[in-house]
Design a protein around this motif. Structure first.
Motif, PDB file in Angstrom:
ATOM      1  N   UNK A 202       0.835  -1.213   0.000  1.00  0.00           N
ATOM      2  CA  UNK A 202       0.000   0.000   0.000  1.00  0.00           C
ATOM      3  C   UNK A 202       0.865   1.256   0.000  1.00  0.00           C
ATOM      4  N   UNK A 203       1.979   1.227   0.734  1.00  0.00           N
ATOM      5  CA  UNK A 203       2.895   2.374   0.723  1.00  0.00           C
ATOM      6  C   UNK A 203       3.446   2.557  -0.692  1.00  0.00           C
ATOM      7  N   UNK A 204       3.831   1.442  -1.328  1.00  0.00           N
ATOM      8  CA  UNK A 204       4.379   1.501  -2.684  1.00  0.00           C
ATOM      9  C   UNK A 204       3.353   2.073  -3.664  1.00  0.00           C
ATOM     10  N   UNK A 205       2.074   1.770  -3.461  1.00  0.00           N
ATOM     11  CA  UNK A 205       1.031   2.294  -4.341  1.00  0.00           C
ATOM     12  C   UNK A 205       0.872   3.804  -4.190  1.00  0.00           C
ATOM     13  N   UNK A 206       1.269   4.349  -3.035  1.00  0.00           N
ATOM     14  CA  UNK A 206       1.092   5.783  -2.765  1.00  0.00           C
ATOM     15  C   UNK A 206       2.344   6.612  -3.009  1.00  0.00           C
ATOM     16  N   UNK A 207       3.506   5.942  -3.172  1.00  0.00           N
ATOM     17  CA  UNK A 207       4.740   6.702  -3.305  1.00  0.00           C
ATOM     18  C   UNK A 207       5.635   6.060  -4.374  1.00  0.00           C
ATOM     19  N   UNK A 208       5.795   6.724  -5.527  1.00  0.00           N
ATOM     20  CA  UNK A 208       6.576   6.141  -6.627  1.00  0.00           C
ATOM     21  C   UNK A 208       8.046   5.859  -6.265  1.00  0.00           C
ATOM     22  N   UNK A 209       8.662   6.715  -5.467  1.00  0.00           N
ATOM     23  CA  UNK A 209      10.063   6.484  -5.088  1.00  0.00           C
ATOM     24  C   UNK A 209      10.180   5.245  -4.197  1.00  0.00           C
ATOM     25  N   UNK A 210       9.234   5.096  -3.263  1.00  0.00           N
ATOM     26  CA  UNK A 210       9.244   3.908  -2.416  1.00  0.00           C
ATOM     27  C   UNK A 210       8.956   2.681  -3.263  1.00  0.00           C
ATOM     28  N   UNK A 211       8.043   2.806  -4.218  1.00  0.00           N
ATOM     29  CA  UNK A 211       7.668   1.679  -5.078  1.00  0.00           C
ATOM     30  C   UNK A 211       8.887   1.119  -5.792  1.00  0.00           C
ATOM     31  N   UNK A 212       9.765   1.989  -6.290  1.00  0.00           N
ATOM     32  CA  UNK A 212      10.952   1.525  -7.009  1.00  0.00           C
ATOM     33  C   UNK A 212      11.845   0.674  -6.112  1.00  0.00           C
ATOM     34  N   UNK A 213      12.123   1.132  -4.898  1.00  0.00           N
ATOM     35  CA  UNK A 213      12.978   0.349  -4.006  1.00  0.00           C
ATOM     36  C   UNK A 213      12.247  -0.892  -3.498  1.00  0.00           C
ATOM     37  N   UNK A 214      10.935  -0.771  -3.264  1.00  0.00           N
ATOM     38  CA  UNK A 214      10.147  -1.928  -2.802  1.00  0.00           C
ATOM     39  C   UNK A 214      10.124  -3.014  -3.884  1.00  0.00           C
ATOM     40  N   UNK A 215       9.917  -2.591  -5.144  1.00  0.00           N
ATOM     41  CA  UNK A 215       9.902  -3.565  -6.242  1.00  0.00           C
ATOM     42  C   UNK A 215      11.254  -4.273  -6.360  1.00  0.00           C
ATOM     43  N   UNK A 216      12.350  -3.537  -6.172  1.00  0.00           N
ATOM     44  CA  UNK A 216      13.678  -4.144  -6.236  1.00  0.00           C
ATOM     45  C   UNK A 216      13.852  -5.177  -5.115  1.00  0.00           C
ATOM     46  N   UNK A 217      13.373  -4.853  -3.923  1.00  0.00           N
ATOM     47  CA  UNK A 217      13.458  -5.811  -2.819  1.00  0.00           C
ATOM     48  C   UNK A 217      12.563  -7.022  -3.062  1.00  0.00           C
ATOM     49  N   UNK A 218      11.383  -6.788  -3.619  1.00  0.00           N
ATOM     50  CA  UNK A 218      10.474  -7.895  -3.910  1.00  0.00           C
ATOM     51  C   UNK A 218      11.076  -8.829  -4.968  1.00  0.00           C
ATOM     52  N   UNK A 219      11.781  -8.252  -5.946  1.00  0.00           N
ATOM     53  CA  UNK A 219      12.440  -9.066  -6.961  1.00  0.00           C
ATOM     54  C   UNK A 219      13.539  -9.922  -6.321  1.00  0.00           C
ATOM     55  N   UNK A 220      14.330  -9.314  -5.443  1.00  0.00           N
ATOM     56  CA  UNK A 220      15.381 -10.078  -4.756  1.00  0.00           C
ATOM     57  C   UNK A 220      14.756 -11.193  -3.909  1.00  0.00           C
ATOM     58  N   UNK A 221      13.658 -10.887  -3.233  1.00  0.00           N
ATOM     59  CA  UNK A 221      12.972 -11.903  -2.427  1.00  0.00           C
ATOM     60  C   UNK A 221      12.408 -13.009  -3.318  1.00  0.00           C
ATOM     61  N   UNK A 222      11.834 -12.634  -4.458  1.00  0.00           N
ATOM     62  CA  UNK A 222      11.287 -13.638  -5.379  1.00  0.00           C
ATOM     63  C   UNK A 222      12.383 -14.561  -5.895  1.00  0.00           C
ATOM     64  N   UNK A 223      13.559 -14.001  -6.216  1.00  0.00           N
ATOM     65  CA  UNK A 223      14.684 -14.820  -6.667  1.00  0.00           C
ATOM     66  C   UNK A 223      15.133 -15.772  -5.566  1.00  0.00           C
ATOM     67  N   UNK A 224      15.144 -15.281  -4.327  1.00  0.00           N
ATOM     68  CA  UNK A 224      15.545 -16.123  -3.205  1.00  0.00           C
ATOM     69  C   UNK A 224      14.524 -17.257  -3.008  1.00  0.00           C
ATOM     70  N   UNK A 225      13.228 -16.917  -3.087  1.00  0.00           N
ATOM     71  CA  UNK A 225      12.181 -17.942  -2.944  1.00  0.00           C
ATOM     72  C   UNK A 225      12.322 -18.984  -4.050  1.00  0.00           C
ATOM     73  N   UNK A 226      12.600 -18.510  -5.270  1.00  0.00           N
ATOM     74  CA  UNK A 226      12.795 -19.435  -6.395  1.00  0.00           C
ATOM     75  C   UNK A 226      13.957 -20.384  -6.105  1.00  0.00           C
ATOM     76  N   UNK A 227      15.067 -19.833  -5.601  1.00  0.00           N
ATOM     77  CA  UNK A 227      16.217 -20.693  -5.317  1.00  0.00           C
ATOM     78  C   UNK A 227      15.876 -21.705  -4.220  1.00  0.00           C
ATOM     79  N   UNK A 228      15.110 -21.284  -3.217  1.00  0.00           N
ATOM     80  CA  UNK A 228      14.730 -22.213  -2.145  1.00  0.00           C
ATOM     81  C   UNK A 228      13.802 -23.309  -2.660  1.00  0.00           C
TER      82      UNK A 228
END
Length: 175
Positions: free
Chosen positions: A89-115
């Motif tokens: 919800x924070x990412x939906x309200x703030x484009x700058x936060x969204x960019x860093x949040x999306x990058x963290x979510x991508x890193x988390x998704x890659x980690x989940x994939x590896x697991x």
């Protein structure tokens, strides 16, 4: 002359002249005092006008600071409420936060994939080694305990990763 001295008319005339001179001197002194008072009053008037102007400027500055303070308090409350929301919800309200949040979510998704890939690999290898799913899950649970206890055979201890090390106690309490 002596007759003029004793002449009462001359005496009163002399007294009148002295009184007149005294009155003129007093008038001059009074005018000087009046002029000095006028000057002091003008100076006071100027000072009063300057002080009023300064008070007006300070009152306006105070009003501006109060408005700015109220705006900052409003912004602070907004940010506190924003930060209490889920990150999506924070990412939906703030484009700058969204960019860093999306990058963290991508890193988390890659980690989940590896697991998931490691888990799949473990099941393939385990089944090929003659183990069933329950036995493989039991080995997995023992491995989790060994990692958290820093007692692995292949140096995969929790202390080897700062994030895992910082959260190991919380993970142990929840399991």
């Amino acid at each position: 002359m002596s007759s003029d001295y004793f002449n009462p008319n001359n005496h009163f005339a002399e007294q009148a002249k002295l009184n007149e001179q005294r009155a003129r001197l007093e008038e001059i002194a009074a005018r000087r005092e009046l002029d000095a008072e006028k000057f002091r009053n003008q100076s006071n008037d100027s000072l009063i006008a300057q002080l009023r102007d300064k008070a007006s400027v300070l009152a306006e500055k105070n009003h501006q600071l109060q408005r700015a303070n109220a705006q900052l308090e409003t912004d602070n409350k907004f940010l506190e409420s924003l930060l209490s929301l889920p990150m999506d919800e924070i990412a939906a309200k703030n484009p700058r936060f969204k960019a860093s949040h999306d990058a963290q979510q991508l890193a988390l998704a890659k980690w989940i994939l590896s697991q998931k890939a490691y888990a799949e690999t473990a099941f393939v290898v385990g089944i090929a080694a003659g183990k069933n799913a329950e036995e493989i899950l039991a080995i997995y649970k023992d491995s989790v305990s060994s990692v958290l206890a820093n007692a692995t055979k292949h140096n995969n201890n929790a202390v080897g990763n700062p994030v895992l090390k910082a959260h190991a106690d919380s993970i142990i309490k929840r399991n």
